[in-house]
Design a protein around this motif. Structure first.
Motif, mmCIF file in Angstrom:
data_model
loop_
_atom_site.group_PDB
_atom_site.id
_atom_site.type_symbol
_atom_site.label_atom_id
_atom_site.label_comp_id
_atom_site.label_asym_id
_atom_site.label_seq_id
_atom_site.Cartn_x
_atom_site.Cartn_y
_atom_site.Cartn_z
ATOM 1 N N GLU B 126 0.814 -1.196 0.000
ATOM 2 C CA GLU B 126 0.000 0.000 0.000
ATOM 3 C C GLU B 126 0.853 1.254 0.000
ATOM 4 N N ARG B 134 4.643 5.409 -2.404
ATOM 5 C CA ARG B 134 3.390 5.584 -3.126
ATOM 6 C C ARG B 134 2.382 6.388 -2.340
ATOM 7 N N GLU B 135 2.045 5.928 -1.160
ATOM 8 C CA GLU B 135 1.024 6.604 -0.377
ATOM 9 C C GLU B 135 1.634 7.036 0.927
ATOM 10 N N THR B 136 1.489 8.300 1.230
ATOM 11 C CA THR B 136 2.163 8.777 2.422
ATOM 12 C C THR B 136 1.202 9.172 3.530
ATOM 13 N N SER B 137 -0.067 9.223 3.211
ATOM 14 C CA SER B 137 -1.020 9.629 4.233
ATOM 15 C C SER B 137 -1.370 8.433 5.090
ATOM 16 N N THR B 139 -3.581 8.058 7.443
ATOM 17 C CA THR B 139 -5.018 7.809 7.608
ATOM 18 C C THR B 139 -5.562 7.052 6.404
ATOM 19 N N LYS B 140 -5.137 7.474 5.214
ATOM 20 C CA LYS B 140 -5.658 6.804 4.022
ATOM 21 C C LYS B 140 -5.233 5.352 3.979
ATOM 22 N N GLN B 144 -7.668 1.946 3.927
ATOM 23 C CA GLN B 144 -7.628 0.900 2.908
ATOM 24 C C GLN B 144 -7.383 -0.466 3.518
ATOM 25 N N MET B 147 -10.421 -1.915 4.952
ATOM 26 C CA MET B 147 -11.311 -2.391 3.898
ATOM 27 C C MET B 147 -10.866 -3.754 3.384
#
Lengths: 789, 152
Positions: B126, B134-137, B139-140, B144, B147
Motif C-alpha cells: 500500500e 506511493r502513499e504517504t497519508s 489515515t488513508k 484501505q 477495507m
C-alpha cells in the motif's frame, strides 16, 4: 483478525524447534503435507497451504513447487485465494520463470474487474514482477486506467506505468498525455504518482523533457499550495504538509530547470520561499530543505539564492544530528570547486568533524579539509591534519598522507617547514606513504643547501630512536652518507647539535644493515652511505673497509654486487675514490611528463652513488622531452653509458678509453662526404654534417667537429634524437677532446634507417668542457644534404 | 551522466526487515536478483548494519548504492536506495511505515510481524510500489487496510 489456525500451528511448531536440524525436520514434514494438498482437488484450505508455503520460503527454504499453485490461485474467483496467489506470485515468480507468463491473462482480466481491490492486486503484482513482454501486452490497459478510474486505482496505475517505462523504454510515449492531465488532480497520492511518472519520462527522453518544461508553473503552484496552506490532517508530518510530495516535486523541478534559464527563473521565488519558510527543527523539515538546496545548486539560479543554499548547508553543519552533518558535507564536497569562498567560511566546523566518531563522517571531513587548504591557512590546517593522522583509522592513513604531501608542496611557507612536515608524516605514518616519497624528499633536501646541517641532525636523531619506518630510514641513511661531515662537525645553527663520534655514526648504519626490519632496498641505502662516509671521515676508514668486505659474501645479490664494487674501489681504484664519492650536485626536478620523471627517479634511487651519472641522465631525459616524450630509444654516445651498469662511470670511461685506444689504429677514416653542411657554429666550435645513402631506407651521417679557440676542449660528446619510426645507431666517436686551434677533429658516424620514409629530422645535443666550465647546446637539423629532400 | 543508465533501476532496490539475529521478517525486492544473490545481500546487510550503534549515522555506503536504516527495538528496517537519493526523506519514509504498522497491529511487536507476515506485505504494497514511495497519508493507508481486511 488472526491468521488461520493451520498457519498459526505451523509457525508455532517451527519456532519451538530448538536446533537447526529440528527445524529442518519440521519444515520437511510440512512441505510434504503441503505438496500432497496441492495435488488434491479444490478444497477450502488452499489459501492456507499456500500461505504456509510462503512462510517457509521467507525463512529461506526452497519453495518452487508452489509456483503452479500460485497460478491456479490467481485464477480463482475468491478474493482470499486471489490475494494469496498474487502474493505468492510476487514472492516466488520472477521474470526468469516461465510460469510468470501464464498469469498474464489473469492479470488482464483482473485489471478490468469491478472490484477495485482486485484491480489493485493485479496492478501491484504487475508493477512488482512484470517482465518486458507482460508489460507490452498490458500497457494499453494501464493507460486506460490512468484516465478513467477512481483515484485509488489511478495512484497505483501511475506507479505501474513507471515500472513499465523502466522495462520497455519506448512505451513512455504512450503515457505522456495521461501523465500531464494527472497533475491537475486534487488527490495527493495521484499527484505524487504523476510526478514520479513524469520524472521517469523526463529522465529517459530529452524531447519529453522539453515538452514537460511547460508544466513548471503548474508544479510551482502545487508547491506553493503545500507550503503556504494550513494544517491538512491527512498528509501532515510534524507540521509539514506532505513532505514526500514536496521532495518529489523539488526533484522534478531540478531536472526541468537544469541548463535552462527560463525554467530556472520561474522557480526562483518558490525555492527562496521554501528555503526560508520551512521549519528546520525536525528531520522532516531538513529533508525538504536538503532537497531544495540540491535543486538550487543544480539549476541556473541567481547568486543570492546560491548563497542562501550554502548558508543552509552551513547551518546543517552545526546541527547536533550526525546524519545531517554528514549529508551537508557530501553536498559541500560537490560545490567546493565552484563556490570555494562560501565553503571556506565553514572551515572551522568541518575541521571539527575530523574528530567525529563515525568513520564515514571522518572521511567526508578529510576530503573537504584537503580541498579547503590554501596559502593563507596552511599552517593551522596542517596542524589539524597532522594530529588527525596520528589518530585516524588505518584505511584513511595513506589518503591523508598523500593529501598532506600535496598540500605541503603547493603551499609550503618555508623550506624548513616543508621538510619538518614531511619528516613528521614519515615518523607517524611511514608505512603508508607512496614509494615516490623517498626520492621526492631527497630531491627536496638537496635543493635546500642551507638546511643540510639541520636536516641531517634531525634525521640522525630520528634514526636513533626508531629504525622501523622504512622510508624514513632510507632518507636518513642517504643524508648521513651525503652530509656525514656536517654531522660530525658538531655545530649547527638551526637546531641543537648532537655530539657524535665517527663510531656512533657507523654504529647506527651498521644497526640498520643488520636489522631484520630493514628491507633490502634500505640496506642498499645504508651500505652506500657507509661507503660514502669513507671520504668524509678520517679515522675509521678501516672499519668501513671491513664492513664492505663482509658484505661481499652476502646472500642478497644486490648487496653483494655493491660490496664487491666498493671493495674494488678501495683496492684497485683508491686514487679515484675521493672523486667518485664526492658531494652530489643539486638534482633537478623534471616535472614534464612521466617518462622523464621515471628515469630521474630511477637514477636517484638505484644509483645513489658517484655523482657523475646524474648529468648524463638528465641530458638523456631532456632530449626525450624535446621530442615530445617520444619513446624512440635514444642511443647516447657509448662513452656515457649511464643508465646501464652501476659501475662507477670513471671506471667505464677508463675502460672505454682503453678500448678506443686499442682500436686507435683502426680509427675509421672520415669518409669524404658527398656534400657537407655546417650545422653548428658557436664559440669557436664547429660541427659539420655529411650524409650518404646506403640503401633505399638506410643512411649514414657523419658528424665532424673542430675547435678554433685558443684553449683545449675536453669531454666533447654528441647526442642525437630522431623521430619515432626512424632507427638510429651511433657509432663510437673518434675521441672526446678537441685541441685548440683546430689541430685535430673528432668524427662520429650515425647510421639511420628510415623504413617509413618519414620526414627526416635530427636534433643534436653538443656538450663539452672548455676552460673549466661545462657548455651544452642543442641544434635541430631539418634537411640533410644529398638526400634530395 | 547518461539519463538512461541511471534510471533503468528503481529508486528503492529492496526493503528488508531483520532482527538482530539475522532472521528476515520481510524482504521486498524491487529489482531482479537471483536467489543466491538475494541470500548474499541479506547476509551482507545484516553484517553491515548490526555493528553500528548510536554514534554512527543512519546511512551506510554499501557496494555501489546506500542503505538507509533505523533500529526499532530488536528490528532493523533497511531501505536500499541509489547514492543520489535524499537520505532524510527515506528515513522519514521508514518512520511513516513503522507508524502505520504500529497503528494497524495495535502496538506492534516482532511476533505480530511473524504470525501475520502476509499482512505486512499488504502494508508494504500500500505504501511502496515499483520501488517508489506511493502513499504517504497514514489515515488513508489505514482506511484501505481495514477495507481489505473485511474482504478476507
Amino acid at each position: 483478525m488472526s491468521p488461520s489456525v493451520p498457519l498459526q500451528e505451523m509457525i508455532r511448531a517451527i519456532r519451538s524447534a530448538r536446533t537447526q536440524c529440528e527445524e529442518r525436520g519440521v519444515i520437511q514434514r510440512e512441505c510434504a503435507a503441503i505438496r500432497a494438498q496441492f495435488r488434491q482437488a479444490d478444497n477450502g484450505g488452499r489459501s492456507h497451504n499456500l500461505a504456509k508455503l510462503l512462510y517457509v520460503h521467507m525463512l529461506g527454504y526452497p519453495a518452487h513447487f508452489g509456483q503452479m499453485e500460485c497460478v491456479r490461485m490467481i485464477a480463482s474467483p475468491r478474493y482470499s485465494e486471489k490475494r494469496v496467489g498474487y502474493l505468492g506470485a510476487m514472492m516466488l515468480l520472477d521474470e526468469k520463470q516461465d510460469a510468470s507468463l501464464l498469469i498474464t491473462n489473469s492479470i488482464k482480466n483482473d485489471l478490468s474487474n469491478s472490484n477495485q481491490y482486485i484491480q489493485s492486486l493485479a496492478l501491484c503484482t504487475l508493477a512488482c514482477m512484470g517482465s518486458a513482454e507482460m508489460c507490452r501486452d498490458l500497457a494499453p490497459e494501464i493507460d486506460r486506467l490512468l484516465r478513467a478510474s477512481n483515484s485509488y486505482i489511478k495512484k497505483k496505475a501511475a506507479l505501474c506505468a513507471v515500472h513499465i517505462v523502466r522495462k520497455v523504454h519506448d512505451l513512455g510515449e504512450l503515457f505522456t498525455k495521461a501523465a500531464r492531465s494527472l497533475l491537475t488532480e486534487k488527490n495527493h497520492g495521484v499527484v505524487h504518482g504523476a510526478v514520479v511518472l513524469i520524472t521517469e519520462l523526463c529522465e529517459r527522453n530529452s524531447e519529453t523533457l522539453e515538452r514537460f518544461r511547460k508544466t513548471v508553473p503548474d508544479l510551482v503552484q502545487i508547491m506553493k499550495g503545500l507550503v503556504i496552506s494550513g494544517y491538512s490532517p491527512d498528509h501532515d508530518v510534524a507540521g509539514i504538509s506532505d513532505p514526500f510530495l514536496q521532495v518529489r516535486i523539488l526533484r522534478l523541478l531540478r531536472i526541468l530547470g537544469r541548463n535552462n534559464e527560463g525554467a530556472s527563473d520561474a522557480m526562483n521565488d518558490l525555492l527562496a520561499q521554501v528555503a526560508t519558510n520551512t521549519d528546520s527543527t525536525k528531520t522532516v523539515g531538513n529533508a525538504v530543505l536538503y532537497e531544495t538546496v540540491l535543486t538550487v545548486l543544480d539549476i541556473k539560479s541567481e547568486s543570492g539564492l546560491r548563497v542562501l543554499a550554502v548558508n543552509i548547508l552551513g547551518r546543517f553543519l552545526l546541527n547536533n544530528d550526525r546524519n545531517i552533518r554528514y549529508i551537508a558535507m557530501t553536498s559541500l564536497q560537490k560545490i567546493v570547486g565552484t563556490d570555494h569562498n562560501a565553503v571556506q567560511r565553514h572551515r572551522g566546523t568541518i575541521v571539527d568533524c575530523l574528530k567525529d566518531q563515525d568513520a564515514s563522517v571522518k572521511r567526508r571531513a578529510l576530503d573537504l579539509s584537503l580541498a579547503l587548504v590554501s596559502a593563507s591557512n596552511i599552517r593551522s590546517m596542517m596542524k589539524e591534519l597532522l594530529s588527525f593522522l596520528s589518530s585516524c583509522p588505518p584505511e584513511l592513513r595513506s589518503q591523508t598522507a598523500s593529501g598532506i604531501f600535496n598540500a605541503a608542496e603547493r603551499y609550503a611557507p618555508s623550506q624548513r617547514w616543508h621538510i619538518d612536515t614531511i619528516l613528521h608524516v614519515l615518523t607517524t605514518a611511514g608505512g603508508d606513504v607512496r614509494d615516490e616519497t623517498v626520492p621526492n624528499l631527497i630531491q627536496l633536501i638537496t635543493n635546500t643547501s642551507e638546511l643540510h646541517c639541520y636536516t641531517v641532525h634531525k634525521l640522525y636523531r630520528a634514526l636513533l630512536s626508531d629504525i622501523s619506518q622504512q622510508p624514513l630510514v632510507q632518507v636518513a641513511c642517504w643524508c648521513i652518507g651525503e652530509y656525514g661531515d656536517l654531522l660530525l662537525r658538531g655545530e649547527c645553527q638551526e637546531t641543537e647539535p648532537v655530539q657524535v663520534t665517527e663510531d656512533d655514526v657507523l654504529d647506527v648504519l651498521e644497526t640498520v644493515l643488520q636489522s631484520h626490519m630493514s628491507f633490502p632496498s634500505t640496506r642498499g641505502f645504508a651500505l652506500t652511505a657507509t661507503m660514502k662516509l669513507s671520504t668524509r671521515i678520517t679515522e675509521n676508514v678501516d672499519r668501513i673497509r671491513s664492513i664492505v668486505s663482509i658484505y661481499g659474501s652476502c646472500i642478497d645479490v644486490e648487496l653483494q654486487q655493491r660490496a664487491v664494487e666498493y671493495n674494488a674501489l678501495f683496492k684497485k681504484y683508491d686514487h679515484m675514490r675521493a672523486a667518485v664519492l664526492e658531494r652530489m650536485p643539486v638534482i633537478e626536478k623534471n616535472s614534464q611528463g612521466h617518462i622523464n620523471g621515471e628515469t630521474i627517479k630511477e637514477s636517484q634511487t638505484v644509483k645513489v652513488k658517484p655523482g657523475e651519472p646524474q648529468q648524463p641522465a638528465n641530458q638523456v631525459c631532456d632530449l626525450l622531452d624535446l621530442l615530445g616524450g617520444s619513446e624512440q630509444p635514444l642511443q647516447p654516445s657509448p662513452a656515457l653509458g649511464s643508465t646501464a651498469p652501476p659501475m662507477p662511470v670513471s671506471t667505464a670511461n677508463t675502460v672505454g678509453g682503453d678500448l678506443l685506444d686499442l682500436l686507435g689504429g683502426l680509427e675509421p677514416t672520415p669518409i669524404t662526404p658527398v656534400a657537407t653542411v655546417t650545422v653548428y657554429e658557436k664559440d669557436g666550435v664547429t660541427v659539420t654534417l655529411s650524409c650518404e645513402k646506403q640503401s633505399d631506407s638506410g643512411l649514414t651521417v657523419t658528424l665532424t667537429a673542430s675547435n678554433s679557440t685558443e684553449s683545449d676542449i675536453r669531454g666533447f660528446t654528441l647526442q642525437a634524437a630522431v623521430p619515432k619510426s626512424v632507427q638510429l645507431h651511433m657509432k663510437a666517436p673518434s675521441g672526446d677532446s678537441l685541441p685548440a686551434r683546430g689541430a685535430a677533429k673528432v668524427t662520429q658516424m650515425v647510421v639511420l634507417n628510415n623504413p617509413n620514409k618519414v620526414n627526416l629530422k635530427m636534433r643534436l645535443r653538443i656538450s663539452y668542457t672548455s676552460q673549466g666550465s661545462a657548455v651544452q647546446d642543442t641544434v635541430q637539423i631539418d634537411s640533410f644534404p644529398g638526400l634530395g629532400q | 551522466m547518461l539519463f538512461t543508465e541511471r534510471h533503468s533501476r528503481p529508486a528503492i532496490r529492496f526493503i528488508l526487515i531483520q532482527n538482530r539475529a539475522g532472521k528476515t521478517r520481510l524482504a521486498k525486492w524491487y529489482m531482479q536478483f537471483d536467489d543466491d544473490e538475494k541470500q548474499k545481500l541479506i547476509e551482507e546487510v545484516h553484517a553491515v548494519v548490526t555493528v553500528r550503534d548510536a554514534k554512527h549515522t543512519n546511512f551506510v555506503e554499501f557496494r555501489n548504492f546506500k542503505i538507509i536504516y533505523r533500529r526499532y527495538a530488536g528490528l532493523y528496517f533497511c531501505i536500499c536506495v541509489d547514492v543520489t537519493d535524499n537520505n532524510l526523506a527515506y528515513l522519514e519514509g521508514i518512520h511513516n511505515f513503522v507508524e502505520v504498522l504500529n497503528e494497524y497491529f495495535h502496538n506492534v511487536c516482532e511476533l505480530d510481524l511473524v504470525f501475520n507476515f502476509y499482512k505486512v506485505y499488504t502494508v508494504v504494497d500500500e505504501m511502496f510500489l515499483a520501488g517508489e514511495i506511493r502513499e504517504t497519508s497514514q489515515t488513508k493507508v489505514l482506511k484501505q487496510l481495514l477495507m481489505l481486511q473485511s474482504l478476507e
